[in-house]
Design a protein around this motif. Structure first.
Motif, PDB file in Angstrom:
ATOM      1  N   CYS A 189      49.696  42.353  -0.161  1.00 31.63           N
ATOM      2  CA  CYS A 189      50.082  43.111   1.032  1.00 31.63           C
ATOM      3  C   CYS A 189      48.961  43.088   2.079  1.00 31.63           C
ATOM      4  O   CYS A 189      49.232  42.913   3.274  1.00 31.63           O
ATOM      5  CB  CYS A 189      50.425  44.551   0.659  1.00 31.63           C
ATOM      6  SG  CYS A 189      51.930  44.692  -0.325  1.00 31.63           S
ATOM      7  N   LYS A 190      47.681  43.253   1.615  1.00 32.79           N
ATOM      8  CA  LYS A 190      46.573  43.231   2.568  1.00 32.79           C
ATOM      9  C   LYS A 190      46.427  41.858   3.211  1.00 32.79           C
ATOM     10  O   LYS A 190      46.051  41.742   4.378  1.00 32.79           O
ATOM     11  CB  LYS A 190      45.272  43.615   1.860  1.00 32.79           C
ATOM     12  CG  LYS A 190      45.188  45.098   1.505  1.00 32.79           C
ATOM     13  CD  LYS A 190      43.847  45.411   0.840  1.00 32.79           C
ATOM     14  CE  LYS A 190      43.752  46.900   0.488  1.00 32.79           C
ATOM     15  NZ  LYS A 190      42.462  47.208  -0.198  1.00 32.79           N
ATOM     16  N   PHE A 225      48.834  39.885   3.745  1.00 33.05           N
ATOM     17  CA  PHE A 225      50.125  39.550   4.383  1.00 33.05           C
ATOM     18  C   PHE A 225      50.845  38.405   3.677  1.00 33.05           C
ATOM     19  O   PHE A 225      51.624  37.668   4.291  1.00 33.05           O
ATOM     20  CB  PHE A 225      49.924  39.202   5.871  1.00 33.05           C
ATOM     21  CG  PHE A 225      49.202  40.261   6.644  1.00 33.05           C
ATOM     22  CD1 PHE A 225      49.775  41.526   6.806  1.00 33.05           C
ATOM     23  CD2 PHE A 225      47.957  40.036   7.167  1.00 33.05           C
ATOM     24  CE1 PHE A 225      49.101  42.519   7.508  1.00 33.05           C
ATOM     25  CE2 PHE A 225      47.272  41.016   7.862  1.00 33.05           C
ATOM     26  CZ  PHE A 225      47.843  42.276   8.036  1.00 33.05           C
ATOM     27  N   PHE A 243      53.432  38.234   1.900  1.00 32.41           N
ATOM     28  CA  PHE A 243      54.571  39.041   1.474  1.00 32.41           C
ATOM     29  C   PHE A 243      55.541  38.277   0.571  1.00 32.41           C
ATOM     30  O   PHE A 243      56.250  38.892  -0.219  1.00 32.41           O
ATOM     31  CB  PHE A 243      55.302  39.577   2.711  1.00 32.41           C
ATOM     32  CG  PHE A 243      54.530  40.633   3.435  1.00 32.41           C
ATOM     33  CD1 PHE A 243      54.416  41.910   2.909  1.00 32.41           C
ATOM     34  CD2 PHE A 243      53.893  40.353   4.629  1.00 32.41           C
ATOM     35  CE1 PHE A 243      53.702  42.885   3.566  1.00 32.41           C
ATOM     36  CE2 PHE A 243      53.169  41.322   5.290  1.00 32.41           C
ATOM     37  CZ  PHE A 243      53.065  42.595   4.762  1.00 32.41           C
ATOM     38  N   SER A 295      57.974  45.787   5.346  1.00 35.61           N
ATOM     39  CA  SER A 295      56.607  45.493   5.781  1.00 35.61           C
ATOM     40  C   SER A 295      56.468  44.029   6.178  1.00 35.61           C
ATOM     41  O   SER A 295      55.787  43.687   7.158  1.00 35.61           O
ATOM     42  CB  SER A 295      55.617  45.826   4.660  1.00 35.61           C
ATOM     43  OG  SER A 295      55.691  47.189   4.321  1.00 35.61           O
ATOM     44  N   TRP A 296      57.106  43.157   5.384  1.00 36.91           N
ATOM     45  CA  TRP A 296      57.100  41.725   5.703  1.00 36.91           C
ATOM     46  C   TRP A 296      57.701  41.499   7.099  1.00 36.91           C
ATOM     47  O   TRP A 296      57.162  40.772   7.928  1.00 36.91           O
ATOM     48  CB  TRP A 296      57.895  40.973   4.643  1.00 36.91           C
ATOM     49  CG  TRP A 296      57.685  39.477   4.655  1.00 36.91           C
ATOM     50  CD1 TRP A 296      56.982  38.762   5.556  1.00 36.91           C
ATOM     51  CD2 TRP A 296      58.200  38.565   3.689  1.00 36.91           C
ATOM     52  NE1 TRP A 296      57.019  37.428   5.233  1.00 36.91           N
ATOM     53  CE2 TRP A 296      57.766  37.276   4.085  1.00 36.91           C
ATOM     54  CE3 TRP A 296      58.968  38.695   2.538  1.00 36.91           C
ATOM     55  CZ2 TRP A 296      58.098  36.138   3.365  1.00 36.91           C
ATOM     56  CZ3 TRP A 296      59.294  37.561   1.825  1.00 36.91           C
ATOM     57  CH2 TRP A 296      58.866  36.294   2.226  1.00 36.91           C
ATOM     58  N   ASP A 324      57.850  43.696   9.524  1.00 33.60           N
ATOM     59  CA  ASP A 324      56.934  44.233  10.534  1.00 33.60           C
ATOM     60  C   ASP A 324      55.810  43.248  10.825  1.00 33.60           C
ATOM     61  O   ASP A 324      55.428  43.040  11.989  1.00 33.60           O
ATOM     62  CB  ASP A 324      56.345  45.560  10.043  1.00 33.60           C
ATOM     63  CG  ASP A 324      57.402  46.654   9.941  1.00 33.60           C
ATOM     64  OD1 ASP A 324      58.445  46.512  10.609  1.00 33.60           O
ATOM     65  OD2 ASP A 324      57.183  47.632   9.208  1.00 33.60           O
ATOM     66  N   TYR A 325      55.274  42.624   9.751  1.00 30.77           N
ATOM     67  CA  TYR A 325      54.193  41.651   9.936  1.00 30.77           C
ATOM     68  C   TYR A 325      54.658  40.455  10.765  1.00 30.77           C
ATOM     69  O   TYR A 325      53.969  40.009  11.695  1.00 30.77           O
ATOM     70  CB  TYR A 325      53.683  41.193   8.568  1.00 30.77           C
ATOM     71  CG  TYR A 325      52.733  40.009   8.644  1.00 30.77           C
ATOM     72  CD1 TYR A 325      51.448  40.152   9.151  1.00 30.77           C
ATOM     73  CD2 TYR A 325      53.162  38.752   8.232  1.00 30.77           C
ATOM     74  CE1 TYR A 325      50.582  39.061   9.230  1.00 30.77           C
ATOM     75  CE2 TYR A 325      52.303  37.653   8.311  1.00 30.77           C
ATOM     76  CZ  TYR A 325      51.021  37.811   8.813  1.00 30.77           C
ATOM     77  OH  TYR A 325      50.190  36.745   8.917  1.00 30.77           O
ATOM     78  N   LEU A 326      55.852  39.960  10.434  1.00 28.77           N
ATOM     79  CA  LEU A 326      56.383  38.801  11.173  1.00 28.77           C
ATOM     80  C   LEU A 326      56.615  39.147  12.637  1.00 28.77           C
ATOM     81  O   LEU A 326      56.428  38.318  13.529  1.00 28.77           O
ATOM     82  CB  LEU A 326      57.688  38.327  10.524  1.00 28.77           C
ATOM     83  CG  LEU A 326      57.519  37.686   9.142  1.00 28.77           C
ATOM     84  CD1 LEU A 326      58.885  37.435   8.519  1.00 28.77           C
ATOM     85  CD2 LEU A 326      56.742  36.371   9.248  1.00 28.77           C
ATOM     86  N   GLN A 339      54.813  41.305  14.310  1.00 32.89           N
ATOM     87  CA  GLN A 339      53.485  41.303  14.919  1.00 32.89           C
ATOM     88  C   GLN A 339      53.018  39.879  15.216  1.00 32.89           C
ATOM     89  O   GLN A 339      52.326  39.629  16.211  1.00 32.89           O
ATOM     90  CB  GLN A 339      52.475  41.986  13.988  1.00 32.89           C
ATOM     91  CG  GLN A 339      52.697  43.485  13.837  1.00 32.89           C
ATOM     92  CD  GLN A 339      51.759  44.096  12.813  1.00 32.89           C
ATOM     93  OE1 GLN A 339      50.943  43.387  12.221  1.00 32.89           O
ATOM     94  NE2 GLN A 339      51.875  45.391  12.594  1.00 32.89           N
ATOM     95  N   GLN A 340      53.411  38.954  14.345  1.00 32.53           N
ATOM     96  CA  GLN A 340      53.041  37.553  14.525  1.00 32.53           C
ATOM     97  C   GLN A 340      53.997  36.813  15.470  1.00 32.53           C
ATOM     98  O   GLN A 340      53.918  35.590  15.598  1.00 32.53           O
ATOM     99  CB  GLN A 340      53.035  36.834  13.162  1.00 32.53           C
ATOM    100  CG  GLN A 340      52.062  37.416  12.160  1.00 32.53           C
ATOM    101  CD  GLN A 340      50.634  37.364  12.663  1.00 32.53           C
ATOM    102  OE1 GLN A 340      50.177  36.326  13.123  1.00 32.53           O
ATOM    103  NE2 GLN A 340      49.914  38.477  12.570  1.00 32.53           N
ATOM    104  N   ALA A 392      61.740  37.483  10.809  1.00 30.59           N
ATOM    105  CA  ALA A 392      61.727  38.906  10.439  1.00 30.59           C
ATOM    106  C   ALA A 392      63.128  39.460  10.231  1.00 30.59           C
ATOM    107  O   ALA A 392      63.328  40.422   9.493  1.00 30.59           O
ATOM    108  CB  ALA A 392      61.001  39.712  11.511  1.00 30.59           C
TER     109      ALA A 392
END
Length: 1190
Positions: free
Chosen positions: A274-275, A277, A279, A300-301, A303-305, A307-308, A314
Motif C-alpha cells: 500500500c505504501k 502503491f 495495489f 485506495s487503488w 484514488d492512487y490512479l 492522483q496519477q 481507476a
C-alpha cells in the motif's frame, strides 16, 4: 570559405592561380580559389599522405585545418600509415592517441629491425591497433591466437576490465586466477564498488556476503532479489530484517512487500504494498489473506490512479470497491462518457442526476443531440435539453420535447421569446418557424407586417387563416394607399376582390383613367359605366356631355343620375343634350320629393311631368284629403271618386263607421260599404246597406252569415253557447247537449270544461241511460286530457263505470283513490291497480319505492340499469336463492365484458352454490383464467388462490347436494386441483429455494391438458425445466410445444407424434387450442433453442424415470397399472417417505413437504403460509410439525 551564387560559366588557371567565372543574373563575377585546399585535395585523392601532411604543416591551425588533419588521421589509420596518423593526432592535440601510436610505431620498428619485414604485421602491433579502435575482443583474440594469455590479461588489467580479465584467466586456467580475483575484490573495495563486489560474491555463491555488499552499496532492492531467489537466505530472519528495513528506508515498498510476502508476513507485506502503491499485488494478497480489506484496497487503488491522472484505469477499481460516485467522477474525468452512463444506470436517480447533466453537456457540445436529450431528461433538466435544441436551431425536436416536459404556456413563452430574439437579428424565417411551432402564426404574421414583408405575411395568412385572407389584402391595400403606394395598394385591393376600393383610391387622387381601367377590367359589365358617370359628374357641363358621348353613355348617365336622385346633374345633361328626357326626370323627382315628405314641391313636379293623378294619390296616401280633392278637381276630375273612397276607408279604420258609410255612398260605392261591414263582423249593418242599396246580394250575404256562425272563433263558440242555453230553456235537452258539446274555444279551456260538465249533467238528468252513457264516454276522455281526472272519475262513478273511474285516477296518479275505489266498489280491480302502480314505478325509475312493492321487479330494474352493486346489496338482504340468482346474472355480465377477475371475486365473497345452472359460469371463469396471459408469476398468487377457494367451496357444496359424485362433481374436483397447483406454483415462484417445486408443478399440470390450453402448459413446463438445467425434459416439452404451435396453425392435431409420452399419463387426445397462447417472438426463441440443441446433440430425447421404471412425474405405472397418490405440494407421485393427511387419498412426498416447510420458516412467505392453510382445510389437519404461522 563562402558559397558561390549563380551558374559556373568557365574555369581559368594562370600564373599559379585558379579562377571561377560565375554568371550572377546579367553580371559575370570572377572568384579566386584557395590553392592550398586544391593542393590538399589532390594529395588525398592521389593517396600521397606524406605530401598532404607536409602541406598541412605549412598551415596555421583553424577549424578548416583541424578538419583536414582529422580526415588525414582517419585515412592514415585505415591504410596503416601509423607515423602519419601519429603526426595527425599530435597536431590535433590528442596526446593519448599520439603517445599510444608512438609506442606502437617503436614496437613495429623494433620488430622490423629484429626480424625484418613489415613490423606493423606483428601481433602485438595488430592487437594495439585493435585496442586503439576499442575493439578489445579482437585484441584478445589476437593475443590468444599467439598464446599470449598474460598479455591479454595485462591488457584487461590496464583497462580495469576485470570481468574480462578473470574470464580469460578462467578460460585458459591461468595459475594466477585466485590472485587475480583477490586483487579484483580488493580493487573493488578500495574503489568503493560494493555493488560490483556483491555481483562477484553472488557469482561465487557467497550469497550472504553478496547481500551485505549490496546493502553496503545502498542497493537493498538487489539484495531483496537475491534473498527471494535463494530459499536459504529466507531462513535467516536477521538478514531478511536488515534487507527489509533497508528497502523500507529507501522507500522500495513494493520489493519489501514481495520479500515479506515470501516469508509469509502478509500483514506487513500488505502495508508495504500500500505504501509503495503496488495495489495489484496488495489486492491479490488481500484476496487470499484479508478478503474483508479487498474493497477498501480497490478504492485506495482507484484514488492512487486518479492522483496519477490514470482515470481510465481507476474506473474499474472504484466499481469493484462499490464506490459508484468516485467511479462516475473518474469516468467523467477520463472522458469515458459511455462507461459513465452505464454506471449511472445502476444508481439512484437522486444520485445520478447531476452527473447525467455533465454528460449531457458533453454530448451537447459534440452535437450528439439525441443522446444528450435522453441524458438531460434523466437528469431532470428537460429545460436545458430544450435550450440545447434551440441553440442548435433544431426547433422541431425542441418543440417535441417541450410539449412532453413543459406545460403549454411555458412552451409558448419560451418559443415566443426565442422568436423575438431571432426577429431582432433579422432572422425572420427562423422566427417564423418558432412561432409556427407553438401554433402562433398570428405573431409571425404580425412580425412580417411590422417589417413590411407583405408577401410572407400573405403566405402565412393563406395557410393559417384562409378565411381572413381577403380582409388582410384589404387591410394592406388601405395601409399602402395611405402611404401613397397606389400600385401596390391596387394589387392587394384586387386580390381582396375589392375593385371598388381601388377605384375609389384612384378617384380620391383624380386618377380617373386608372379608376376607369380597373373598373372595366375587374368590375363587371356596368362598373366602368358607373366610373365614367362619376368622372363626368366631376367635370360637369359640356365636358361631361362630351365624355359621356365618347363612351356612348349619355342616356345611361341621365337614367343613373335620375335613379340616384341626382336630379340637378340629370336636368343639366338633359337640357344640354336630351330634352325629351325632361318629363321622365320630373316624374322621378316628384316621387323622390314625395318620399322626402316635400308634398307641395312633389305636386309641382307631378304636374310638370303631366301626372296629376299621381299627385292626387300622393295626397290620398298621406290622408291630406283636402289637397287631394283640390288637385283632383283642378287637374283630374275622374279621380274625385277615388279620393272619396280612400277617405271612407280611412275613417272606417278610425271606427267612424257612419262617416265612412257617407263617403262610400257619395262615391257611389255601396258594395264597398257592405264589404267593410262584413269584414268587421258588423253583419247587421252590412245586411242593412245591402237591403237598401244592393238588394241583389242580400241572399248571398245571409248565407255567408250562417256559415260564419259555424266556423271557429270566439264568435262561433258564443253562438253555440247561446244556442245551447236557448235549447235548454226550451226543454230541448238533447239539442242543448249537442250544442254544448260543439262549443270549441281553445283560448278558453275553462269555458269548454264548463260546457262539457253541463252536457254531462243534462244527459244524466234528462236523457235516456244509453244516451247518457254515450255522452259520458265523450266527456270523460276530454276531461282526462284536460287534466280534470277527479271530475272525470266522478262522472264515471255516477254511471257505475268502475274501471274507467280507476283508470282516470291512475292517469292522474291518484293511486290511493284508485286503490280505495277498487277496494270498496270492485275488489277484482285491486290487482289491476297494483300492476299499474308497479308499471308506473318502473317507468318513472322509482326503484327505491318499487322495492317496497315488488323487490324482484326492483332487482330486475337495478340489473337492467347496470347498478349491480346496489342490486347485489339488496338481494343479499333477501334469501340465499334470490342473492345467487343476481350474483349469477352479474357474473355472466362481467364475463361477457372480459372481467373474469371481478366475477371470481363475486363468488369468493358470496360463496359458490351447487346450482347446476351456475356450472357453466364456474367453468367459464376457470377457462378464462387458465387461458389468460401473464399468470405464470408470483404476483398472481391471490388470483389463483381465489379460484382455488371458490372451486373448493363449490366441491364442498356439491358433496352435500344431489350432484355428489356426478360427472360435473368430478370435473370440478379436477379444476380445483389444477387451481391448487397453479396457486402453489405462484407461491413457490416468490421464494428462490422453491424453484424446483415450481418446476415440478408446471410438469404435473401436463396430465391435465384435457382441461388446460396444451400449448401454454407445455411451454411453461419446458421453460421451467430449461431454467433448472433439466435439458432432456425441456427439449421434449418444448419440442411438443412447437408441434402444438404448428397444429394450431394447421387447424388439426393429426400430425402429433406421441412416441415421447408412451410411458406417461400425459393425455394424447387434447382439445386443439383456438389460438396461440404464446407470443410470436417467444415461439421463435423456443424454435431457435430446440434447433440449436438438436444440432449439438447434447441431450437425450428421453424423459427421466424413477424406481418404477416409468416417467418420474406419472401417477400411473404403465407396466403394472398401479396408480400412486399425487403429492399435494408438487403433484408428483408419492412412492416412499410420504406424509399422510387425515383426509383419505391425500399425501405428500416427505422431501418436498420438508423443503416447503423450511422455505416458509426462512422466508416467512405469506403466500406459502396461505397454501398450508388451504391444505389444512382440504386434507384435514396438518401433520405434526414444529412449524408455526407466526
Amino acid at each position: 570559405m563562402f558559397p558561390l551564387k549563380g551558374d559556373i560559366v568557365e574555369l581559368e588557371r594562370s600564373e599559379g592561380k585558379t579562377e571561377v567565372i560565375v554568371a550572377e543574373g546579367v553580371n559575370t563575377v570572377s572568384y579566386t580559389l584557395d590553392e592550398g585546399l586544391i593542393e590538399f585535395g589532390t594529395a588525398m585523392d592521389d593517396g600521397d599522405y606524406y605530401r598532404a601532411a607536409a602541406f598541412l604543416e605549412t598551415l596555421e591551425m583553424s577549424s578548416e585545418t583541424e578538419a583536414m588533419w582529422k580526415s588525414l588521421s582517419k585515412l592514415a589509420l585505415e591504410t596503416k600509415h601509423l607515423h602519419i596518423a601519429e603526426r595527425c593526432f599530435s597536431a590535433l592535440g590528442d596526446v593519448a592517441k599520439a603517445r599510444f601510436l608512438r609506442d606502437t610505431n617503436e614496437l613495429a620498428d623494433q620488430t622490423a629491425e629484429e626480424f625484418g619485414g613489415d613490423g606493423s604485421r606483428n601481433y602485438k602491433v595488430q592487437a594495439r591497433l585493435a585496442m586503439l579502435h576499442r575493439n578489445y575482443k579482437l585484441a584478445e583474440m589476437i593475443f590468444l591466437e599467439q598464446n599470449a594469455v598474460t598479455e591479454a590479461i595485462m591488457m584487461y588489467q590496464e583497462l580495469h576490465m576485470w570481468d574480462e580479465c578473470i574470464a580469460v584467466a578462467e578460460a585458459k586456467g591461468h595459475p594466477e586466477l585466485e590472485n587475480l580475483k583477490r586483487t579484483y575484490l580488493q580493487y573493488l573495495a578500495d574503489s568503493h564498488q560494493e555493488e560490483k563486489a556483491g555481483d562477484v560474491r553472488e557469482q561465487e555463491g557467497d550469497y550472504v556476503a553478496a547481500v551485505n555488499l549490496y546493502l553496503r552499496a545502498g542497493l537493498p532492492a538487489k539484495a531483496a532479489r537475491l534473498c527471494m531467489g535463494q530459499e536459504g537466505l529466507l531462513l535467516q530472519p536477521e538478514l531478511i530484517g536488515r534487507v527489509t528495513a533497508a528497502l523500507i528506508k529507501g522507500e522500495f515498498y513494493e520489493r519489501a512487500g514481495d520479500l515479506l510476502e515470501k516469508i509469509n508476513n502478509s500483514r506487513r507485506a500488505l502495508e508495504c504494498y500500500c505504501k509503495g502503491f503496488a495495489f495489484r499485488k496488495a489486492v491479490e494478497l488481500a484476496r487470499v489473506a484479508f478478503p474483508a480489506e479487498v474493497v477498501k484496497l480497490e478504492e485506495s487503488w482507484g484514488d492512487y490512479l486518479v492522483q496519477q491522472k490514470q482515470l481510465d484505469a481507476a474506473i474499474n477499481h472504484y466499481i469493484e470497491a462499490g464506490c459508484s460516485v468516485k467511479a462516475i467522477e473518474a469516468a467523467l474525468g477520463a472522458r469515458q462518457w459511455k462507461k459513465a452512463i452505464h454506471i449511472l444506470e445502476l444508481q439512484e436517480p437522486r444520485t445520478a442526476s447531476d452527473y447525467y447533466l455533465k454528460i449531457a453537456q458533453h454530448y451537447s457540445s459534440v452535437q450528439e443531440y439525441e443522446l444528450a436529450e435522453q441524458l438531460y431528461i434523466k437528469a431532470g433538466r428537460s429545460k436545458e435539453a430544450i435550450d440545447m435544441y434551440t441553440q442548435a436551431g433544431r426547433w422541431e425536436q425542441a418543440h417535441v420535447l417541450a410539449v412532453k416536459c413543459m406545460n403549454p404556456e411555458d412552451v409558448s413563452v419560451l418559443y415566443i421569446t426565442q422568436a423575438k430574439e431571432q426577429e431582432k437579428r433579422g432572422h425572420y424565417k427562423e422566427a417564423e418557424r418558432l412561432y409556427i411551432t407553438v401554433d402562433e402564426p398570428d405573431l409571425a404574421i404580425a412580425m412580417y407586417k411590422r417589417h413590411n414583408l407583405h408577401e410572407d405575411m400573405i403566405r402565412l395568412v393563406t395557410r393559417y387563416h384562409p378565411d381572413l385572407l381577403m380582409d388582410t389584402h384589404l387591410h394592406l391595400g388601405k395601409e399602402l394607399e395611405a402611404g401613397g403606394r397606389l400600385r401596390e395598394a391596387e394589387y392587394h385591393y384586387l386580390k381582396a376582390k375589392d375593385w371598388k376600393s381601388t377605384v375609389n383610391m384612384y378617384r380620391a387622387v383624380d386618377m380617373w383613367e386608372e379608376a376607369h381601367r380597373v373598373a372595366k377590367a375587374h368590375g363587371g359589365a356596368n362598373a366602368h359605366k358607373h366610373v365614367a358617370y362619376l368622372w363626368a359628374k366631376s367635370l360637369g357641363g359640356e365636358a361631361a356631355v362630351k365624355l359621356l358621348t365618347k363612351f356612348s353613355l349619355l342616356e345611361t348617365a341621365i337614367d343613373h343620375a335620375t335613379e340616384n336622385c341626382t336630379f340637378e346633374f340629370a336636368f343639366e345633361l338633359a337640357r344640354l343634350a336630351m330634352k325629351e328626357k325632361l318629363p321622365e326626370i320630373h316624374l322621378k323627382s316628384a316621387m323622390y320629393l314625395e318620399d322626402e315628405g316635400k308634398f307641395t314641391e312633389a305636386e309641382g313636379e307631378f304636374i310638370k311631368a303631366g301626372k296629376p293623378k299621381e299627385a292626387v294619390l300622393m295626397y290620398v296616401h298621406n290622408q291630406d284629403w283636402d289637397a287631394a280633392q283640390r288637385v283632383a278637381e283642378l287637374y283630374d276630375p275622374d279621380s274625385v271618386a277615388d279620393v272619396l273612397t280612400g277617405q271612407a276607408r280611412f275613417v272606417f279604420e278610425q271606427k267612424d263607421f257612419q262617416k265612412a258609410e257617407t263617403f262610400f255612398l257619395r262615391a257611389q260605392r255601396p258594395e264597398l260599404a257592405v264589404k267593410y261591414y262584413k269584414e268587421a263582423g258588423m253583419w247587421s249593418d252590412a245586411i242593412r246597406i245591402c237591403k237598401e242599396y244592393v238588394p241583389a246580394l242580400l241572399e248571398q250575404l245571409q248565407q255567408e252569415y250562417e256559415r260564419e256562425g259555424m266556423k271557429k272563433g270566439v264568435g262561433g263558440a258564443e253562438a253555440f253557447l247561446q244556442q245551447a242555453r236557448e235549447w235548454e230553456q226550451a226543454g230541448e235537452y238533447a239539442r242543448a247537449v249537442d250544442c254544448y258539446l260543439k262549443v270549441k274555444d281553445l283560448d278558453s279551456p275553462e269555458l269548454m270544461e264548463k260546457c262539457w260538465m253541463k252536457a254531462a249533467e243534462l244527459s244524466i238528468k234528462f236523457l235516456v241511460p244509453s244516451r247518457s252513457l254515450e255522452v259520458i264516454h265523450i266527456v270523460g276522455p276530454k276531461l282526462v286530457s284536460a287534466g280534470k281526472h277527479n271530475a272525470a272519475a266522478d262522472l264515471y262513478l255516477n254511471m257505475s263505470l268502475i274501471k274507467e273511474a280507476i283508470d282516470a285516477f291512475i292517469d292522474g296518479e291518484e293511486w290511493n283513490k284508485a286503490k280505495r275505489v277498487a277496494k270498496e266498489l270492485d275488489s277484482r280491480y285491486e290487482q289491476y291497480v297494483d300492476e299499474k302502480y308497479k308499471d308506473y314505478l318502473k317507468d318513472q325509475g322509482k326503484v327505491e319505492s318499487l322495492v317496497g312493492v315488488d323487490v324482484v321487479a326492483a332487482l330486475d330494474m337495478y340489473a337492467d340499469r347496470g347498478q349491480w352493486e346496489k342490486c347485489i346489496d339488496i338481494a343479499g338482504k333477501q334469501n340465499y336463492k334470490v342473492l345467487h340468482k343476481y350474483v349469477a346474472l352479474f357474473a355472466t355480465h362481467l364475463i361477457k365484458d372480459g372481467n373474469w377477475e371481478k366475477a371470481l371475486a363475486l363468488y369468493v365473497q358470496h360463496g359458490s352454490p351447487a346450482n347446476a345452472q351456475n356450472f357453466n359460469i364456474y367453468k367459464r371463469i376457470f377457462t378464462e383464467m387458465v387461458n389468460s396471459a401473464g399468470m405464470n408469476c408470483a404476483e398472481v398468487y391471490h388470483a389463483w388462490a381465489n379460484l382455488r377457494d371458490m372451486l373448493h367451496n363449490l366441491c364442498e357444496n356439491l358433496v352435500k347436494s344431489s350432484e355428489a359424485n356426478s360427472a360435473a362433481h368430478q370435473e370440478f374436483e379436477h379444476m380445483m386441483l389444477i387451481a391448487h397447483y397453479y396457486s402453489t406454483r405462484s407461491a413457490a415462484q416468490g421464494v428462490a429455494q422453491l424453484d424446483v417445486i415450481a418446476a415440478k408443478l408446471c410438469i404435473s399440470l401436463l396430465r391435465r391438458t384435457d382441461l388446460l390450453p396444451a400449448d401454454k402448459a407445455f411451454y411453461e413446463a419446458g421453460m421451467a425445466a430449461k431454467a433448472l438445467g433439466w435439458e432432456n425434459s425441456a427439449f421434449i416439452f418444448l419440442n411438443r410445444f412447437l408441434d402444438l404451435v404448428d397444429a394450431i396453425e394447421e387447424g388439426n392435431l393429426d400430425a402429433l407424434d406421441h412416441s415421447d409420452f408412451q410411458l406417461t399419463d400425459i393425455p394424447f387426445e387434447v382439445p386443439l387450442p383456438a389460438k396461440q397462447h404464446i407470443p410470436a417472438e417467444k415461439r421463435e426463441e423456443v424454435r431457435e433453442w430446440v434447433l440449436a440443441v438438436s444440432m449439438d446433440q447434447r441431450v437425450e430425447q428421453v424423459l427421466p424415470v424413477d424406481e418404477r421404471g416409468v416417467y418420474e412425474a406419472s401417477l400411473v405405472a404403465v407396466n403394472s397399472g398401479i396408480r400412486s397418490l399425487p403429492c399435494v405440494i408438487t403433484g408428483y407421485p408419492v412412492l416412499r417417505n410420504k406424509i399422510e393427511f387425515k383426509q383419505p387419498g391425500k399425501a405428500a412426498n416427505k422431501e418436498d413437504w420438508n423443503k416447503f416447510l423450511i422455505a416458509i420458516k426462512t422466508s416467512h412467505s405469506p403466500e406459502c403460509q396461505d397454501v398450508l392453510k388451504f391444505i389444512s382445510r382440504w386434507c384435514g389437519a396438518l401433520p405434526n410439525t414444529s412449524f408455526s404461522f407466526q
